[in-house]
Design an enzyme around this catalytic site. Structure first.
Site, PDB file in Angstrom:
ATOM      1  N   CYS A 106     -12.293 -35.114  24.763  1.00  0.00           N
ATOM      2  CA  CYS A 106     -11.745 -36.147  23.791  1.00  0.00           C
ATOM      3  C   CYS A 106     -12.915 -36.869  23.403  1.00  0.00           C
ATOM      4  CB  CYS A 106     -10.674 -36.752  24.266  1.00  0.00           C
ATOM      5  SG  CYS A 106      -9.294 -35.593  24.420  1.00  0.00           S
ATOM      6  N   ALA A 108     -15.485 -38.349  21.292  1.00  0.00           N
ATOM      7  CA  ALA A 108     -15.279 -39.765  19.640  1.00  0.00           C
ATOM      8  C   ALA A 108     -15.422 -40.653  19.879  1.00  0.00           C
ATOM      9  CB  ALA A 108     -14.412 -38.973  18.388  1.00  0.00           C
ATOM     10  N   PRO A 109     -15.853 -41.747  19.937  1.00  0.00           N
ATOM     11  CA  PRO A 109     -16.741 -42.085  18.987  1.00  0.00           C
ATOM     12  C   PRO A 109     -18.216 -40.651  20.074  1.00  0.00           C
ATOM     13  CG  PRO A 109     -15.932 -44.079  19.189  1.00  0.00           C
ATOM     14  CD  PRO A 109     -15.516 -43.275  19.794  1.00  0.00           C
ATOM     15  N   GLY A 111     -19.703 -42.516  22.946  1.00  0.00           N
ATOM     16  CA  GLY A 111     -20.010 -43.270  24.147  1.00  0.00           C
ATOM     17  C   GLY A 111     -20.075 -42.250  25.850  1.00  0.00           C
ATOM     18  N   ASP A 129     -13.235 -33.372  19.826  1.00  0.00           N
ATOM     19  CA  ASP A 129     -12.389 -34.501  19.342  1.00  0.00           C
ATOM     20  C   ASP A 129     -11.128 -33.732  18.511  1.00  0.00           C
ATOM     21  OD1 ASP A 129     -12.610 -37.857  19.404  1.00  0.00           O
ATOM     22  OD2 ASP A 129     -10.976 -36.935  17.970  1.00  0.00           O
ATOM     23  N   GLY A 163      -7.374 -30.236  21.337  1.00  0.00           N
ATOM     24  CA  GLY A 163      -8.077 -30.469  22.793  1.00  0.00           C
ATOM     25  C   GLY A 163      -6.626 -29.843  24.440  1.00  0.00           C
ATOM     26  N   CYS A 235      -8.382 -46.651  28.849  1.00  0.00           N
ATOM     27  CA  CYS A 235      -8.143 -47.969  28.722  1.00  0.00           C
ATOM     28  C   CYS A 235      -6.971 -48.743  28.857  1.00  0.00           C
ATOM     29  CB  CYS A 235      -9.661 -47.901  27.982  1.00  0.00           C
ATOM     30  SG  CYS A 235      -9.150 -48.198  26.640  1.00  0.00           S
TER      31      CYS A 235
HETATM   32  C1  SAM Z   1      -9.659 -42.323  24.123  1.00  0.00           C
HETATM   33  S1  SAM Z   1     -10.592 -41.670  22.978  1.00  0.00           S
HETATM   34  C2  SAM Z   1     -12.452 -40.736  23.382  1.00  0.00           C
HETATM   35  C3  SAM Z   1     -13.178 -42.089  23.713  1.00  0.00           C
HETATM   36  C4  SAM Z   1     -14.206 -41.091  23.489  1.00  0.00           C
HETATM   37  N1  SAM Z   1     -14.578 -40.548  24.954  1.00  0.00           N
HETATM   38  C5  SAM Z   1     -15.630 -42.257  23.758  1.00  0.00           C
HETATM   39  O1  SAM Z   1     -16.388 -42.774  25.488  1.00  0.00           O
HETATM   40  O2  SAM Z   1     -16.014 -43.333  22.957  1.00  0.00           O
HETATM   41  C6  SAM Z   1      -9.485 -40.990  22.307  1.00  0.00           C
HETATM   42  C7  SAM Z   1      -9.792 -39.669  21.660  1.00  0.00           C
HETATM   43  O3  SAM Z   1      -8.940 -38.492  21.966  1.00  0.00           O
HETATM   44  C8  SAM Z   1      -8.570 -37.831  20.795  1.00  0.00           C
HETATM   45  N2  SAM Z   1      -7.962 -37.078  20.362  1.00  0.00           N
HETATM   46  C9  SAM Z   1      -6.018 -37.731  20.035  1.00  0.00           C
HETATM   47  N3  SAM Z   1      -5.527 -36.644  20.322  1.00  0.00           N
HETATM   48  C10 SAM Z   1      -6.459 -35.588  20.497  1.00  0.00           C
HETATM   49  C11 SAM Z   1      -6.244 -33.659  20.474  1.00  0.00           C
HETATM   50  N4  SAM Z   1      -4.969 -33.474  20.125  1.00  0.00           N
HETATM   51  N5  SAM Z   1      -7.025 -33.339  21.326  1.00  0.00           N
HETATM   52  C12 SAM Z   1      -8.462 -33.366  21.439  1.00  0.00           C
HETATM   53  N6  SAM Z   1      -8.791 -34.546  20.918  1.00  0.00           N
HETATM   54  C13 SAM Z   1      -7.476 -35.904  20.469  1.00  0.00           C
HETATM   55  C14 SAM Z   1      -8.453 -38.934  19.372  1.00  0.00           C
HETATM   56  O4  SAM Z   1      -9.224 -38.808  18.098  1.00  0.00           O
HETATM   57  C15 SAM Z   1      -9.629 -39.680  20.119  1.00  0.00           C
HETATM   58  O5  SAM Z   1     -10.960 -39.801  19.753  1.00  0.00           O
END
Ligand code: SAM
Length: 309
Positions: A106, A108-109, A111, A129, A163, A235
């Site tokens: 997972c 995006a974005p 970091g 993502d 995912g 988080c």
């Molecule tokens: C907490 S954010 C990730 C932040 C990222 N790791 C960073 O450090 O910038 C969670 C991410 O999970 C993605 N997401 C939600 N459901 C998902 C799925 N079923 N499969 C993959 N990604 C998913 C969302 O689009 C979101 O971008």
């Protein structure tokens, strides 16, 4: 005397009836004109109920830290990527060694993807993502921060898949897997109205988070090679989204897939970073950074699992 009693009873009935009548008359109106609370206030109400039980007397201090602006500077210069310092802990816990193949499930974005690449140890990195728009941001981040020769098709691939299904696509493939799941993003939920998971329209989505998180972690476990490691991170302070998800995914991996993973001891993080972060002392598995006014980072939960077979 008897007539007076009858009158008294009648009067009481009339009063009760008129009160009842008034209440019914206005009930609907009260319900429809009830002021709509902003999502951030709903989040605060929810946290006050749940986290005061979970953290007891520590909650008032965590609460005020969460509600404070963390850092005043925010220039967004491309020389550095601004993020909560505790976001690096899951990446460090992943302990990427030279030549490792890495999956960021997972991403995006981006970091943490950037931090993974900055170890200079990834032989190959897949950043995935589900969200197309967020993947575009991830691509922009990659272009803006990672030198071109370090993001060729041989080094990095960016994918937009669900995912949860990754275990079917690439089973037992990666040395290291990061599962940084969507969660209630507690700090964001208290400070920002936009895209707030506590918006009334998103209640169902919020309630489904632990299930989604468990499915994502399970997929992450299945795509890790035997002998490889997976780090789960959020988080949020919520035990339901942290320890319970890890314990459930470990159970399911064994019972449904015959895959055995063991939670790893990360208490060394608590020792090494004790002057920087405020760690919670009572996690059953993993480590949790608690916001504190003197060390206002987090929340950040991270837990490492070693795949045995
Ligand atoms: C907490 S954010 C990730 C932040 C990222 N790791 C960073 O450090 O910038 C969670 C991410 O999970 C993605 N997401 C939600 N459901 C998902 C799925 N079923 N499969 C993959 N990604 C998913 C969302 O689009 C979101 O971008």
């Amino acid at each position: 005397m008897a007539a007076c009693m009858v009158m008294g009873v009648l009067q009481r009935k009339v009063t009760v009836l008129s009160l009842t009548f008034r209440r019914h008359k206005f009930k609907k109106k009260w319900a429809t004109t009830l002021p709509k609370l902003p999502s951030s206030s709903l989040a605060l109400q929810y946290f006050d109920i749940n986290y005061s039980m979970q953290f007891g007397e520590q909650w008032p201090s965590i609460r005020i830290s969460l509600l404070c602006e963390q850092k005043p500077d925010c220039f967004g210069l491309l020389e550095y990527y601004l993020m909560d310092a505790s976001s690096l802990l899951p990446v460090l816990a992943l302990d990427i060694q030279h030549g490792h193949s890495v999956l960021d499930l997972c991403a995006a974005p981006g970091g943490k993807t950037l931090a993974l690449l900055q170890t200079n140890n990834c032989r190959f990195l897949t950043a995935n993502d589900l969200s197309v728009s967020r993947c575009k941001r991830l691509q922009t981040v990659m272009r803006s921060y990672v030198p071109r020769d370090q993001r060729t098709d041989k080094n990095v691939q960016i994918t937009t898949r669900d995912g949860r299904l990754w275990g079917d696509v690439e089973n037992s493939t990666y040395d290291r897997v990061l599962v940084d799941v969507p969660c209630t993003t507690d700090r964001h939920s208290l400070l920002e109205e936009e895209n707030n998971i506590f918006h009334r329209m998103r209640t169902k989505q919020r309630q489904m988070l632990p299930l989604l998180q468990t499915e994502l972690l399970l997929a992450g476990i299945l795509s890790t090679k035997p002998g490889g490691e997976v780090v789960y991170s959020t988080c949020t302070l919520s035990q339901l989204q942290n320890e319970y998800v890890v314990e459930r995914a470990v159970e399911l991996a064994a019972s449904e897939h015959g895959v055995h993973v063991e939670p790893q001891d990360l208490s060394c993080f608590r020792k090494v970073f004790k002057d920087t972060f405020n760690f919670y002392q009572d996690c059953r598995v993993g480590e949790l950074v608690l916001p504190h006014l003197t060390a206002n980072f987090g929340p950040m939960f991270f837990c490492k699992l070693l795949r045995i077979r």
